[in-house]
Design a protein around this motif. Sequence first.
Motif, short mmCIF file in Angstrom:
data_model
loop_
_atom_site.label_atom_id
_atom_site.label_comp_id
_atom_site.label_asym_id
_atom_site.label_seq_id
_atom_site.Cartn_x
_atom_site.Cartn_y
_atom_site.Cartn_z
N LEU A 160 14.87 -23.33 -47.45
CA LEU A 160 14.86 -24.55 -48.26
C LEU A 160 13.49 -25.24 -48.26
O LEU A 160 13.19 -25.99 -49.18
N GLN A 161 12.70 -24.97 -47.23
CA GLN A 161 11.44 -25.71 -47.11
C GLN A 161 10.48 -25.44 -48.26
O GLN A 161 9.65 -26.29 -48.60
N SER A 162 10.59 -24.26 -48.87
CA SER A 162 9.69 -23.94 -49.99
C SER A 162 10.30 -24.28 -51.34
O SER A 162 9.68 -24.03 -52.38
N ALA A 163 11.49 -24.86 -51.34
CA ALA A 163 12.14 -25.22 -52.60
C ALA A 163 11.42 -26.40 -53.25
O ALA A 163 10.83 -27.25 -52.57
N ALA A 164 11.49 -26.47 -54.57
CA ALA A 164 10.76 -27.50 -55.31
C ALA A 164 11.28 -28.89 -54.98
O ALA A 164 10.49 -29.85 -54.84
N PHE A 165 12.59 -29.05 -54.84
CA PHE A 165 13.12 -30.40 -54.56
C PHE A 165 12.73 -30.88 -53.17
O PHE A 165 12.59 -32.08 -52.95
N MET A 166 12.55 -29.95 -52.22
CA MET A 166 12.09 -30.34 -50.89
C MET A 166 10.64 -30.80 -50.93
O MET A 166 10.27 -31.78 -50.29
N GLN A 167 9.82 -30.09 -51.69
CA GLN A 167 8.43 -30.49 -51.83
C GLN A 167 8.31 -31.83 -52.55
O GLN A 167 7.47 -32.67 -52.20
N ALA A 168 9.18 -32.03 -53.54
CA ALA A 168 9.17 -33.32 -54.25
C ALA A 168 9.59 -34.45 -53.33
O ALA A 168 9.01 -35.55 -53.37
N MET A 200 6.67 -35.21 -51.06
CA MET A 200 5.61 -35.94 -51.76
C MET A 200 6.03 -37.37 -52.07
O MET A 200 5.18 -38.27 -52.18
N ALA A 201 7.34 -37.61 -52.19
CA ALA A 201 7.82 -38.96 -52.47
C ALA A 201 7.83 -39.84 -51.23
O ALA A 201 8.17 -41.02 -51.32
N GLY A 202 7.48 -39.27 -50.09
CA GLY A 202 7.39 -40.05 -48.87
C GLY A 202 8.64 -40.03 -48.01
O GLY A 202 8.74 -40.84 -47.06
N SER A 203 9.58 -39.16 -48.29
CA SER A 203 10.79 -39.07 -47.47
C SER A 203 10.44 -38.54 -46.09
O SER A 203 9.73 -37.54 -45.96
N GLY A 204 10.95 -39.21 -45.05
CA GLY A 204 10.71 -38.77 -43.69
C GLY A 204 11.52 -37.52 -43.35
O GLY A 204 12.40 -37.08 -44.10
N THR A 205 11.23 -36.96 -42.19
CA THR A 205 11.89 -35.72 -41.79
C THR A 205 13.40 -35.90 -41.66
O THR A 205 14.19 -35.10 -42.16
N LEU A 206 13.81 -36.97 -40.98
CA LEU A 206 15.24 -37.20 -40.79
C LEU A 206 15.95 -37.43 -42.12
O LEU A 206 17.09 -36.97 -42.32
N ARG A 228 18.94 -35.18 -43.68
CA ARG A 228 20.24 -35.77 -43.98
C ARG A 228 20.62 -35.61 -45.45
O ARG A 228 21.77 -35.32 -45.77
N LYS A 229 19.64 -35.78 -46.37
CA LYS A 229 19.96 -35.79 -47.79
C LYS A 229 19.84 -34.43 -48.46
O LYS A 229 20.48 -34.20 -49.50
N HIS A 230 19.03 -33.53 -47.90
CA HIS A 230 18.76 -32.28 -48.59
C HIS A 230 19.13 -31.04 -47.77
O HIS A 230 19.74 -30.11 -48.30
N VAL A 231 18.77 -31.03 -46.50
CA VAL A 231 18.99 -29.83 -45.70
C VAL A 231 20.47 -29.64 -45.38
O VAL A 231 21.06 -28.59 -45.67
N ILE A 232 21.08 -30.65 -44.78
CA ILE A 232 22.48 -30.51 -44.35
C ILE A 232 23.43 -30.21 -45.51
O ILE A 232 24.26 -29.30 -45.41
N PRO A 233 23.35 -30.93 -46.64
CA PRO A 233 24.26 -30.59 -47.74
C PRO A 233 24.09 -29.17 -48.27
O PRO A 233 25.06 -28.55 -48.72
N ASN A 234 22.87 -28.63 -48.21
CA ASN A 234 22.62 -27.30 -48.77
C ASN A 234 22.94 -26.16 -47.81
O ASN A 234 23.17 -25.04 -48.27
N ILE A 235 22.95 -26.42 -46.52
CA ILE A 235 23.27 -25.36 -45.57
C ILE A 235 24.71 -25.47 -45.07
O ILE A 235 25.17 -24.61 -44.32
N ALA A 236 25.42 -26.54 -45.47
CA ALA A 236 26.77 -26.76 -44.95
C ALA A 236 27.73 -25.66 -45.39
O ALA A 236 28.63 -25.27 -44.63
#
Length: 285
Positions: A172-180, A183-189, A193-201
């Motif tokens: 997921l780290q190389s996905a476009a929405f993760m990069q966006a 770049m939008a300033g989202s922190g790691t946590l 919470r918003k992108h990693v967990i829902p996609n790997i669940a």
Amino acid sequence: MNQTAVPTVRVQNVRQNCLQRKLYIFGGLALLLLIAAFFSEQLCPYDPYLQDMTLTKAPPSAEHWLGTDRYGRDMLSRVIAGSKTSIFSTLLLVGFVTLLGSSIGIVCAGAGKKVDTVLMRLSDMFLAFPGLVFALAVAAVLGGGVHNAILALAAISWPKYARLARSQTLALQSAAFMQAARMAGSGTLKRIRKHVIPNIAGPILVTAMLDIGTMMMELAGLSFLGLGAKPPIPEWGSMVSDTRNLLPIQPWVTLAPGFAIFLSVTIFNLLGDAVRDYLDPKNRT
């Protein structure tokens, strides 16, 4: 409109309806099993701990549908009471391993090369031993008991979930929405919470569902060997162990808890297959 599109859509709808029907059927059976286990004390026709030496080794009858054991305890009541220990201990184990392994995998993917290397080599060390043999050794060192059996099996089961979560997170780290999001300033946590967990669940949930039956068998195996639930606690594996020498002359005493294990494992395995098929993207196209 393409003439072949209509039959294709119909086939897809029929397939989706079949998958939903399977999911509802086996999900309903699993839910009934959980409800019965939760209310097992109310469903028992007799006290599962009550000993009556005048009814020792009684055959199945109208009063005792599955007969009695060597202490005169009603086997049907013991099987019903044992469902709470066997089923909820398994669910506790699967939930604990899923959370622990997935958390470690996500940390490995995002904490840097050194942490990743240390944790993955640690998982390799756990995977180097035969799983059940290692669980037997850990349970024996801890002294047996249901909680120690859960810890022993958790020790050998978390690397699978850690590796799965790690691989999914790295992808997921190389996905476009993760990069966006980065770049939008989202922190790691926040990204976790918003992108990693829902996609790997999804993959983790399917793996956990398919593991319920296996974990139930392994917990019953530890109890059968005397490293799980201790008498007089009713638990299916220990009940099979306690009555195995009666199998040639009174098979119903041993087969009753064995059939309960078989039925529960079958239901949860079929539910896991239904969840996997339903979440499979290939069945949605």
